[in-house]
Write an enzyme that holds these catalytic residues in place. Structure first.
Site, PDB file in Angstrom:
ATOM      1  N   ASP A 173       0.875  -1.152   0.000  1.00  0.00           N
ATOM      2  CA  ASP A 173       0.000   0.000   0.000  1.00  0.00           C
ATOM      3  C   ASP A 173       0.926   1.220   0.000  1.00  0.00           C
ATOM      4  O   ASP A 173       2.101   1.107   0.290  1.00  0.00           O
ATOM      5  CB  ASP A 173      -0.834  -0.060   1.282  1.00  0.00           C
TER       6      ASP A 173
ATOM      7  N   LYS B 191     -15.857  18.096  -0.433  1.00  0.00           N
ATOM      8  CA  LYS B 191     -14.407  17.993  -0.452  1.00  0.00           C
ATOM      9  C   LYS B 191     -14.105  16.622  -1.027  1.00  0.00           C
ATOM     10  O   LYS B 191     -14.723  15.633  -0.619  1.00  0.00           O
ATOM     11  CB  LYS B 191     -13.901  18.073   0.987  1.00  0.00           C
TER      12      LYS B 191
ATOM     13  N   ARG C 248      -0.908  15.072  -2.122  1.00  0.00           N
ATOM     14  CA  ARG C 248      -2.287  14.579  -2.222  1.00  0.00           C
ATOM     15  C   ARG C 248      -3.177  15.783  -2.449  1.00  0.00           C
ATOM     16  O   ARG C 248      -3.118  16.751  -1.702  1.00  0.00           O
ATOM     17  CB  ARG C 248      -2.716  13.897  -0.926  1.00  0.00           C
TER      18      ARG C 248
ATOM     19  N   GLY D 212      -4.689   3.796  -3.630  1.00  0.00           N
ATOM     20  CA  GLY D 212      -5.936   4.428  -4.013  1.00  0.00           C
ATOM     21  C   GLY D 212      -5.727   5.846  -4.506  1.00  0.00           C
ATOM     22  O   GLY D 212      -6.654   6.497  -4.963  1.00  0.00           O
ATOM     23  N   ASP D 213      -4.492   6.291  -4.437  1.00  0.00           N
ATOM     24  CA  ASP D 213      -4.222   7.663  -4.824  1.00  0.00           C
ATOM     25  C   ASP D 213      -4.321   7.868  -6.323  1.00  0.00           C
ATOM     26  O   ASP D 213      -4.288   6.926  -7.097  1.00  0.00           O
ATOM     27  CB  ASP D 213      -2.810   8.042  -4.379  1.00  0.00           C
TER      28      ASP D 213
ATOM     29  N   ARG E 115      -5.419   4.350  -7.983  1.00  0.00           N
ATOM     30  CA  ARG E 115      -6.873   4.424  -7.930  1.00  0.00           C
ATOM     31  C   ARG E 115      -7.501   3.041  -7.800  1.00  0.00           C
ATOM     32  O   ARG E 115      -8.515   2.752  -8.406  1.00  0.00           O
ATOM     33  CB  ARG E 115      -7.411   5.068  -9.212  1.00  0.00           C
TER      34      ARG E 115
ATOM     35  N   ASP F 236      -1.479  -0.759   5.879  1.00  0.00           N
ATOM     36  CA  ASP F 236      -1.724  -0.288   7.236  1.00  0.00           C
ATOM     37  C   ASP F 236      -3.188  -0.007   7.507  1.00  0.00           C
ATOM     38  O   ASP F 236      -3.576   0.151   8.648  1.00  0.00           O
ATOM     39  CB  ASP F 236      -0.929   0.989   7.504  1.00  0.00           C
TER      40      ASP F 236
ATOM     41  N   ASP G 187      -6.560  -2.288   3.207  1.00  0.00           N
ATOM     42  CA  ASP G 187      -5.561  -3.272   2.818  1.00  0.00           C
ATOM     43  C   ASP G 187      -5.853  -4.656   3.387  1.00  0.00           C
ATOM     44  O   ASP G 187      -5.138  -5.609   3.105  1.00  0.00           O
ATOM     45  CB  ASP G 187      -4.173  -2.829   3.315  1.00  0.00           C
TER      46      ASP G 187
END
Lengths: 370, 1392
Positions: B403, B743, B782, B863-864, B974, B1000, B1004
């Site tokens: 991750d 947001k 980010r 996931g970024d 993503r 973490d 995950d």
């Protein structure tokens, strides 16, 4: 012998942690593992590295040690005198041929035969007389078990109620067999005697000692007659002899200290042989006081009372005369083995030396370049 | 589960619904006996059931059954093997040891159960009409429970009343999920507005809820009141067993699930049992051992038959009849013999193997636990091994799936930059401040601790005291921005992190944000303007739009989150800051009322709470539930009233700005569920826009010049990974408009921005923000977009209606709510964007480089967004600047297939057919000695979540894998948690490789569970990953030592031990086998049965345990310096199938030696069976121990001791055994045997020569191996002696070239092969310099561009290569420009 490295890691610089806020920080580090050599797997250690260079000396040292030992052993073994005679009587020409035919366990008429032999060398010191059997599987699983040690140890209960292990040699005609079991039942019962032919033609019997042939511990601890105070005949009252035996156990010998279960011939037999070809100590020819050898060279006759059938299993019977040394009977094997192994090690050492010179330089050169 | 009971018919649907449970209060009816009570019993056994049940469980192990079977065979008299009692002894020993262990564990469980069951709690008693103390175990479903502060919740309780004026109850869930932040729980809506105390006797509702399940984050149900009105129940209404009540004086609830049906208990599944690869391999060889055993037995049986046959009925005297006197036919006899032999040879499959393995693994785990290097001082946490039996798998990993957030990075979100209304505020000062941290971080121990008493920082502006963290005194900042002197900051940071280890996200680094002067000025300006407007009674809308945007931006930062505020001096105490207490109004009716101008002007403050707008009862008082109008009617009313306009200005809040309060606010602490939320709130606070209080229905914000403002919180649409955004719906106190603040990830927000009918300015803002976002992403930040939307009443009412419907439905509520959120979050107005930095953890690039050198392929699944992920990947050296990057972005199945084909083709033409000397064609080397048909090239693959979804399709997965495995690193952006686990599963199953997943967070967990070894980072995102993992690490960098050192050790130790075990037993058993040739295949054994049975268990057991636990083939330092050594484990070089057979051969050779040397030495002698067998046993023992000595690489005193002890043990046992009882242990009856042997020189001569002969080949082989084909491990061990590292490295790489095994996938480590190290000759001392010579790759620098026809709208695959001189970080502008050129494509090919 080998490259050895001591790593003294335990003194290695560990980050000595002095917490910024002293005691409280120390208290908070409850989970900190202990910094001991054992827990950090840093015990001082010897790390032998097996390469040609490091192993070389070991091979040479082995060679250097083994070859002398081997020579010593070989010489010792060669100094032992041994004479062996097969009296089975398989050949028509053999004196015992007749006896060997049509022999069964229960034949009442003893058959005797005498075999002449010649000793080329005089035998000094104590000479041990063995009988040897071949193809006799005394180590057969069921055979080995077929005994009752309690009975042999003089246990009265076991005398009258032999253990299950003895079956089917536990009872005969509803009487308990003493000694029970297949081992006892198949006891060797030939009688061997040796006569020396004097140069002047007289036949002198060679004196044979029948005691001292069994282990001391067996004779005095393991094997005991039941109720030692009693007369042996009375002690064995109510039991019967093994099926194949001619005489009951209490009539083995006239000497009361060599009769019954503590008869040494019996004890020797009860110690089952490891391999199908074996010998068992039969008699000892004690050395004479004077300078005369125990057995002079010359002609002898072996007188055999031929009772023991071996033809059913293609067996052989032998009589062996042997002197012994500190390492036992005659056996050149160990000496040869030591010499061979020593030489092989030496040879391998040379091979490694070549390898080391040819290929081991690589590392050295690398080291030298520093 | 005791709840399989007929269900009550539901009134409305009138049909039986088996999916729910009905809870009636125990005050009205008899207790709900049909549900499990609260007594827990985690024990497995009772006194009576222990023996049968435990035995039954133990017999699930096949080996145990086998051993018992063999022991029972001894009882068959015809086989007369061993003494049956003796044969049972080892089995009973093993079984009883396990049983005692189980019993003890069970007893401990029982004790803790009893303890828990006898805890006290207050339960309402119908007879006494009050709460009485009861034990936990007496609590029943339907009981009313009163909980006090700091009490632990005894069962899953539905919260009905709370002493908290806001009807909240705070709980700490650390025991459940490890998350330490307080969570709020709410009283059930219908009981929200009770003025007086809750009276259980008046409660007469029925609760329908789902059946017990283990989902901690879900609770669905509804409560049916006596007037048949239904209110929905949520997770926020439920207090889970095991949580602790905090900050709340008293709470009352009704028990919904009790005992084993509580969510906590259902989640409580024991430790995982995994079987390691080594063990699987071992089991195969155990099977081969069985085959060998059977072959030997059949051989012996046939031999026995033939042996008997040769006598042809002439039964010899030694052929004993069967006990009943009958003769056995050869065939029957050999049948019996077959079984006898199985007993005699049973040692071949050693009973002690499994036990020893367990012991060794436990010891290994102990040592891993103890490693100081895996202890993190800052966190005071060390590695935890949660799975006890897969330590050796750590040494065989081939793929690591990691991750990103929180694993590679610290998950300490630091606010870096932001852009508001198209203007970028670079926050340079803040960046410098952060750089200071980094610098001081790297200076490590030099820093002397000065404690936190020093004036900590300089700051900007003399305005008001800056927000400070915890108890540090508030210090006015001087204006000297230049000098960011931070004396002792590291020590302080460290101390702070230690202090705050229980409260996440609160290190000073995250909390203190240095404001950008430009932006600060604007904020001040804005404040002044607002002040002015307020004074002059002008509406807020007159504010200049850029200032308004700034205001909205900060308001959004402050309130669009779920941050809980607490004060630092009482960390667990909620800050209670309600401006004025108002009557609790909770209904839609009230809500409507508040829309009427009359009410708005009535002086009541706008902070009247509304909270989550669910279906609420309107009336007040204790009996309020009884008479309430339906929701439908209120809605119609709402429609009637909606025409009335809202027109008011600053009517609400008096400007109660006072400095004291502000300072109070500065000391507040924020507890957030995700670190970026906290970062944003802290950032906003730096601009004095701080969050001072959060209640479920109200957020209080303190604004510059304006003082405290309370926003009425109408809805919170929480974050989810599909929407990738969260929204709050509030009523703005200044404009009184319904405002939605959203947001979320920029990719989604940008699509939701209203583009039509917007002004030029808006479009410009949009465009510029997008540019800045790209810049931020290029910096590895980010990015989050902030947007807002104002709703008019009409729209809101329309939406609200459907939202309420969604909320009250039980079936598919999630989907409905999701759709409802989608309906709301449209046509947004972009306010700005933020860039948050997630700093890399210490040592991550080094660790990744090291692991890669070790031959591990590292995939990062995150996931970024793609840009962020790629940049982080560069930062952590996952991608190298000189590497080519394949970027796969497709938006249809077909284009994805095309892309993959094209990429594969490209790789093949590029790397396989090219005559590059550095990339050997796979056919020549790798296929011959390695199963991987693909080489790993210097390629990086970047794939986004959508393309990944296509690529994971069954039809494409093979191609995808073919592409992905040829790449050195793979980056999936993503990706959803499910995709993560699918990728792991795919790689694991298809490539048959060992996979490790490290992560973490909760996202995950699935990946961790799927992988062969799951590693959890015990970081900041709670404990879910740790709970699911096999190993938990404090930091990513510890993975290096865990894998390279401990993994390698564990693997090589166990591999050696298993091989040794097989060897040992085969060698021992073969002795007896050879003997069969000399005893007529009668199953006789020359080794005493005691020795035979206890040989493994006692005489030879200890040294191998010591070696298996402590042996080190290579030292820890070398393993870390030469990560290549790890490859031996990956290729299973410690335990290959041929090694098993070689060991077997060696075993047979050695046993031949050990048998025949005594055989010839005693041939034709008067030796008896056991006097001959005992030396053989001794020789075998010596040989076996010395064999271990040859194989032992590291000798500590433990090794010496154990070997000497074993020999001593054997002789002393043998001496004792043969000195006692002259009549026992028939048939061997070893009386005086040993003593006699010891007095014979022959015995010693045998002891000298036999082990030498037996071990000569192995020793010689090892020596030659060491000299000729030096194993990397051996070289590594040698390396320790050498003072300089490089020359050895050279020899290693030479070796590597020679060694096919090594070279096969060596191209992965370019430093070793691509650029063959060269020694400068003559320059004796010059250390070898490994210069990256230009590879052909880089020589042909022209960018290759494979462009697909834009069919299906797919993005072109772009292979572009960077020329040598260009640096990846050369200029942000260049990158930005290029990106601009590429336009507003959602996904950009990454150019390197």
């Amino acid at each position: 012998m080998m490259a050895s490295v001591y790593n003294a890691k335990d003194e290695d610089g560990h980050i000595s942690v002095s917490g910024p806020s002293g005691g409280s920080a120390a208290a908070m580090r409850g989970k900190r593992p202990e910094n001991t050599a054992f827990k950090q797997q840093r015990l001082p250690a010897w790390q032998p590295i097996l390469t040609a260079g490091t192993v070389l000396p070991a091979f040479f040292i082995i060679g250097l040690i083994f070859i002398p030992i081997g020579i010593g052993l070989y010489v010792t073994s060669n100094n032992i005198k041994e004479f062996e005679i097969d009296y089975t009587g398989v050949d028509m020409s053999s004196p015992c041929f007749n006896c060997s035919q049509n022999l069964s366990w229960n034949s009442s008429r003893p058959c005797t035969c005498s075999i002449p032999f010649h000793l080329d060398q005089p035998y000094e010191n104590n000479v041990f007389m063995y009988y040897g059997l071949s193809n006799f599987y005394q180590n057969h699983r069921r055979y080995v078990k077929s005994r009752d040690d309690s009975q042999l140890n003089g246990d009265l209960d076991a005398l009258t109620k032999p253990s299950k292990e003895c079956e089917p040699y536990a009872y005969h005609e509803n009487k308990p067999i003493a000694p029970c079991g297949a081992i006892a039942n198949s006891m060797f019962n030939d009688t061997l005697e040796i006569f020396y032919h004097d140069p002047n033609g007289t036949r002198v019997p060679v004196p044979l000692t029948s005691t001292g042939i069994a282990w001391w511990a067996d004779k005095h601890v393991k094997f005991r007659n039941p109720s030692e105070n009693l007369n042996l005949t009375a002690a064995f009252q109510g039991t019967t002899k093994p099926v194949n035996w001619r005489r009951p156990v209490y009539e083995m010998d006239s000497d009361p200290h060599n009769n019954g279960f503590i008869n040494e011939d019996f004890i020797v037999w009860m110690r089952t042989a490891a391999l199908p070809t074996f010998r068992k100590l039969y008699r000892i020819i004690s050395k004479k006081d004077n300078m005369v050898p125990t057995l002079q060279r010359g002609n002898y006759t072996l007188e055999v009372v031929y009772n023991y059938p071996v033809r059913s299993f293609d067996g052989r019977k032998r009589m062996i005369l042997s002197t012994i040394s500190w390492m036992g009977g005659k056996n050149p094997f160990l000496g040869i083995a030591y010499i061979t192994v020593g030489s092989v090690c030496f040879f391998l050492g040379v091979v490694l030396l070549i390898i080391h010179h040819k290929y081991g330089n690589r590392n050295n050169s690398a080291n030298n370049s520093n | 589960m005791a709840a399989e009971v007929p269900r009550k018919k539901k009134k409305r649907k009138g049909r039986e619904n088996k999916k729910t449970r009905t809870v009636l209060p125990n005050t009205l009816s008899e207790p709900n006996q049909r549900y499990a009570n609260n007594q827990i019993k985690t024990t497995k056994y009772t006194l009576l059931s222990f023996l049968p049940k435990n035995l039954f469980e133990q017999f699930h192990r096949f080996a145990n059954v086998y051993f018992v079977f063999i022991a029972l065979l001894n009882f068959v008299p015809a086989l007369n093997a061993f003494q049956p009692e003796l044969a049972l002894a080892p089995v009973l020993f093993i079984l009883s040891v396990t049983a005692i262990k189980d019993l003890w564990e069970d007893f401990r469980r029982h004790r803790s159960d009893t303890e828990i069951n006898h805890l006290d709690c207050l339960v309402y008693c119908r007879e006494h009409r009050r709460y009485v103390e009861r034990f936990w175990k007496e609590v029943l479903v339907g009981d009313f429970i009163r909980l006090r502060c700091n009490e632990v919740v005894p069962a899953d309780v539905l919260l009905l009343s709370s002493s908290d004026p806001d009807r909240l109850c705070h709980i700490e869930t650390a025991t459940l999920d490890g998350e330490t932040n307080l969570k709020q729980r709410q009283v059930v809506r219908s009981f929200y507005d009770l003025d007086c105390d809750f009276d259980p006797l008046k409660y007469n509702s029925v609760i329908e809820c789902e059946k017990p399940n283990n989902d901690l984050n879900r609770f669905r149900g509804y409560i049916i009141h006596s007037n048949s009105r239904r209110d929905a129940l949520y997770k926020v209404n439920l207090l889970l067993r095991g949580c602790t009540v905090r900050n709340t004086e008293e709470a009352v609830g009704i028990v919904i699930y009790a005992g084993h049906e509580t969510k906590a208990m259902l989640n409580n599944n024991g430790p995982r049992y995994k079987r390691s690869k080594l063990e699987r391999q071992m089991n195969l060889d155990v099977f081969w051992c069985v085959v060998i055993l059977l072959v030997m037995c059949v051989f012996a049986a046939v031999g026995h038959g033939l042996w008997m046959f040769q006598y042809r009925g002439q039964r010899p005297v030694f052929e004993v009849l069967s006990p009943d006197g009958s003769d056995l036919s050869p065939i029957t006899s050999s049948l019996y013999l077959f079984l006898t032999m199985i007993i005699v040879f049973q040692v071949l499959i050693p009973i002690s193997l499994y036990v020893s393995l367990e012991i060794v693994k436990v010891c290994q785990v102990f040592f891993i636990h103890q490693d100081m290097d895996l202890y993190d001082e800052d966190l005071d946490s060390r590695l935890q091994c949660r799975a006890l039996n897969i330590t050796e798998d750590l040494g065989q990993m081939q793929f690591i799936f990691s991750d990103k957030t929180g694993t590679l990075t610290e998950n300490k979100m630091v606010f870096r930059r932001c852009t508001v209304a198209g203007v970028e505020y670079s926050h340079d000062a803040n960046a410098r401040r952060l750089a200071m941290y980094q610098e001081i971080d790297s200076e490590e121990e030099e820093c002397t601790s000065r404690g936190g008493t020093l004036p900590r920082r300089d700051s900007i502006g003399s305005h008001h005291s800056a927000p400070m963290h915890h108890s540090a005194p508030v210090v006015l900042r001087s204006h000297s921005t230049k000098s960011h002197r931070r004396t002792g900051s590291r020590a302080e940071a460290k101390r702070a992190s230690i202090l705050s280890k229980h409260t996440a996200f609160s290190s000073p680094m995250e909390k203190d944000v240095t404001p950008d002067p430009q932006l600060l000025e604007k904020v001040n300006d804005c404040g002044a303007q607002l002040d002015f407007l307020r004074l002059h009674g002008r509406p807020w809308s007159q504010l200049p739009s850029d200032l308004a945007d700034i205001m909205d931006f900060f308001i959004a930062l402050t309130i669009c989150n779920t941050v809980v505020v607490s004060s630092p001096d009482q960390p667990r105490h909620k800050v209670r800051l309600r401006l004025e207490l108002k009557s609790p109004v909770k209904t839609i009716e009230d809500f409507i009322k508040r829309f009427t101008p009359s009410r708005l002007t009535s002086g009541s403050n706008s902070s009247s709470s509304s909270s989550l707008a669910t279906n609420r009862s309107s009336a007040r008082g204790c009996s309020s539930i009884l008479s309430s109008p339906s929701a439908e009617s209120t809605l119609t009313k709402l429609e009637e009233e909606q025409q009335q306009s809202l027109n008011h200005a600053f009517s609400s809040t008096p400007p109660s700005y006072d400095r004291k309060l502000w300072q109070e606010g500065a000391k507040l602490r924020y507890e957030a569920e995700s670190p970026d939320e906290a970062a944003l709130v802290y950032a906003a606070r730096a601009y004095k826009c701080s969050l001072v209080g959060r209640l479920p229905d109200q957020v209080t914000v303190e604004l510059p010049q304006l003082g405290k403002l309370s926003f009425e919180l109408l809805h919170t649409l929480g974050f989810d990974s599909t929407r990738k955004r969260m929204s709050v719906v509030v009523r703005h106190p200044l404009t009184d408009e319904i405002t939605v603040y959203t947001k979320g990830a920029d990719s989604v927000i940008m699509d939701l921005i209203r583009t039509e009918d917007t002004g030029k300015r808006r479009k410009k803002i949009l465009f510029r923000t997008q540019n800045f976002l790209n810049l931020y992403a290029a910096d590895g930040l980010r990015t989050l977009c902030i947007a807002k939307k104002t709703l008019n009443k009409e729209e809101y009412t329309y939406w609200l209606q459907r939202h309420l419907e969604a909320e009250t439905s039980i079936q598919g509520r999630e989907e409905l709510l999701f759709e409802s959120a989608l309906r709301l979050e449209t046509n947004l107005q972009l306010l700005g964007a933020t860039g948050i930095e997630d700093r890399l953890q210490d040592g991550v690039p080094e660790t990744i480089a090291c692991l890669r050198q070790a031959g591990l392929q590292i995939w990062v699944l995150t996931g970024d967004k793609q840009e962020t992920a790629v940049n982080i990947a560069y930062a952590c050296k996952l991608l190298e600047p000189e590497e080519e990057i394949l970027t796969l972005n497709a938006n249809s199945q077909e284009s994805c297939a095309l892309l993959l084909e094209e990429s594969l083709h490209y790789i093949q033409t590029k790397f396989l057919s090219s005559s590059s000397p550095f990339f050997q064609p796979p056919s020549s080397s790798s296929s011959s000695c390695h199963s991987l048909p693909f080489m790993v090239h210097r390629l990086g693959l970047v794939i986004d979540g959508r393309t990944l979804a296509y690529a994971l399709d069954r039809s494409l997965e093979d191609t995808f894998l073919a592409v992905a495995r040829s790449c050195r690193s793979v980056l999936c952006c993503r990706s959803t948690p499910l995709q993560k686990s699918m990728v792991v599963k795919l790689v694991r199953n298809k490539l048959k490789v060992m996979t490790l997943a490290i992560g973490d967070g909760a996202n995950d967990v699935s990946m961790i569970q799927v992988a062969d070894v799951g590693v959890g980072i015990s970081g900041q995102e709670g404990m879910q990953a740790v709970m699911a993992s096999d190993f938990a690490l404090p930091r990513f960098r510890y993975l290096q030592k865990l894998l390279l050192v401990h993994g390698h050790w564990c693997y090589s130790r166990l591999a050696n031990m298993i091989l040794y075990f097989f060897y040992k037993n085969a060698m021992f058993v073969a002795l007896i086998f050879w003997y069969q040739f000399y005893c007529g295949f009668s199953g006789s054994a020359m080794i005493d049965q005691w020795y035979l049975i206890f040989f493994n268990l006692m005489f030879s057991a200890f040294p191998q345990l010591v070696t298996g636990t402590l042996d080190k083939d290579v030292s820890s330092e070398t393993l870390q310096r030469l990560p290549q050594l790890y490859r031996s484990g990956q290729n299973s070089e410690g335990y290959k199938p041929y090694m098993f057979w070689m060991n077997m051969l060696d075993a047979f050779y050695q046993s031949l030696v050990c048998f025949f040397i005594p055989y010839f030495a005693y041939a034709d002698s008067d030796v008896d069976l056991f006097t001959w067998g005992t030396p053989i046993t001794t020789l075998a023992l010596l040989t076996i121990l010395l064999h271990l000595g040859v194989e032992t690489k590291t000798w500590t005193w433990m090794n010496w001791f154990s070997i000497i002890f074993s020999i001593f043990l054997f002789f002393s046992v043998a001496l004792c055994y043969s000195a006692t009882c002259p009549t026992c242990s028939s048939p061997s009856n070893p009386y005086w045997t040993m003593h006699r042997l010891l007095s014979e020189p022959l015995f010693y001569l045998l002891c000298l020569i036999t082990p030498v002969v037996a071990l000569l080949p192995r020793y010689f082989y090892r020596a030659c191996q060491g000299a000729l084909f030096a194993s990397p491990a051996g070289l590594g061990a040698e390396l320790k002696t050498g003072p300089v590292f490089e020359p050895h490295f050279l020899s290693l790489s030479e070796l590597v070239k020679k060694d096919c095994k090594m070279s096969s996938d060596f191209s992965k480590a370019p430093a070793n092969q691509d650029t063959a190290p060269q020694v400068k000759e003559g320059t004796g001392r010059t250390p070898l310099v490994v210069t990256p010579a230009s590879t052909p790759l880089q020589v042909q620098t022209a960018g290759v561009q494979v462009t697909l026809p834009p069919a299906g709208g797919s993005q072109p695959v772009k292979y572009s290569r960077k020329s040598e001189e260009a640096e990846p970080w050369q200029s942000d502008h260049a990158a930005a420009n290029e990106k601009q050129q590429l336009g507003a494509q959602a996904s950009l090919p990454i150019t390197v």
